[in-house]
Design an enzyme around this catalytic site. Structure first.
Site, PDB file in Angstrom:
ATOM      1  N   THR A 265       7.890 107.287  89.729  1.00  0.00           N
ATOM      2  CA  THR A 265       6.463 107.110  89.995  1.00  0.00           C
ATOM      3  C   THR A 265       5.919 105.941  89.171  1.00  0.00           C
ATOM      4  O   THR A 265       6.618 105.376  88.331  1.00  0.00           O
ATOM      5  CB  THR A 265       5.672 108.381  89.620  1.00  0.00           C
ATOM      6  OG1 THR A 265       5.714 108.540  88.193  1.00  0.00           O
ATOM      7  CG2 THR A 265       6.255 109.610  90.293  1.00  0.00           C
TER       8      THR A 265
ATOM      9  N   GLU B 197       0.424 109.003  72.350  1.00  0.00           N
ATOM     10  CA  GLU B 197      -0.144 109.388  71.054  1.00  0.00           C
ATOM     11  C   GLU B 197       0.108 108.353  69.957  1.00  0.00           C
ATOM     12  O   GLU B 197      -0.480 108.430  68.880  1.00  0.00           O
ATOM     13  CB  GLU B 197       0.412 110.745  70.623  1.00  0.00           C
ATOM     14  CG  GLU B 197      -0.036 111.906  71.487  1.00  0.00           C
ATOM     15  CD  GLU B 197       0.653 112.005  72.835  1.00  0.00           C
ATOM     16  OE1 GLU B 197       0.013 112.467  73.793  1.00  0.00           O
ATOM     17  OE2 GLU B 197       1.834 111.602  72.945  1.00  0.00           O
TER      18      GLU B 197
ATOM     19  N   HIS C 267       3.895 106.137  86.849  1.00  0.00           N
ATOM     20  CA  HIS C 267       3.552 106.611  85.504  1.00  0.00           C
ATOM     21  C   HIS C 267       4.138 105.693  84.431  1.00  0.00           C
ATOM     22  O   HIS C 267       3.480 105.398  83.438  1.00  0.00           O
ATOM     23  CB  HIS C 267       4.058 108.048  85.325  1.00  0.00           C
ATOM     24  CG  HIS C 267       3.705 108.664  84.015  1.00  0.00           C
ATOM     25  ND1 HIS C 267       2.410 109.028  83.693  1.00  0.00           N
ATOM     26  CD2 HIS C 267       4.470 108.980  82.946  1.00  0.00           C
ATOM     27  CE1 HIS C 267       2.394 109.531  82.468  1.00  0.00           C
ATOM     28  NE2 HIS C 267       3.633 109.514  81.997  1.00  0.00           N
TER      29      HIS C 267
END
Length: 145
Positions: free
Chosen positions: A69, A43, A71
């Site tokens: 991961t 964001e 991510h």
């Protein structure tokens, strides 16, 4: 000078330290500071862009800790690219104080405070406000094409 400091709630213990040091540094330089909080690193760019249209500089603060991961890589790449795009598109300095670390200990070493090696919150402010001063100089002295 005016500066917007945009911080994440994710990893809030670390980010609060970055945030507090950034606010102190900006005020210490005589800047007017407004503070904004977002959920996480993804964001940051959109709020930073809205702020970049209204402030002399923006400082983005967050902490992304590597997990098991991929991510981590996606978040770090996206945030860095997003903040760079904001700075270039809006012609407004954006101090990137988003820590990208392997663990919480590394983050604490970079977030300032007692015995920390670095203070990336304050460093991001110094970089952004320094760029504001240089942009003002360049815009005032550079010949037009």
């Amino acid at each position: 000078m005016t500066v917007a400091i945009v911080s994440t709630h994710w990893n809030e213990k670390i980010v609060t330290r970055l945030h507090d040091h950034a606010v102190d540094a900006a005020r210490g330089l005589g800047a007017k500071v407004d503070e904004f909080w977002v959920a996480g690193a993804f964001e940051l760019p959109v709020v930073a862009q809205a702020c970049a249209r209204r402030y002399d500089a923006v400082v983005a603060l967050g902490c992304v800790i590597r997990g098991e991961t991929a991510h981590f890589d996606y978040v770090c790449d996206s945030v860095t690219a997003g903040l760079t795009r904001v700075a270039l598109d809006e012609e407004t300095p954006v101090g990137n104080g988003v820590l990208t670390v392997d663990d919480e200990d590394q983050a604490l070493e970079r977030a300032g405070g007692e015995d920390a090696k670095e203070d990336k919150g304050a460093d991001a402010v110094y970089a952004a406000l320094g760029a504001v001063a240089e942009l003002r100089k360049a815009r005032a002295t550079a010949p037009k094409r």
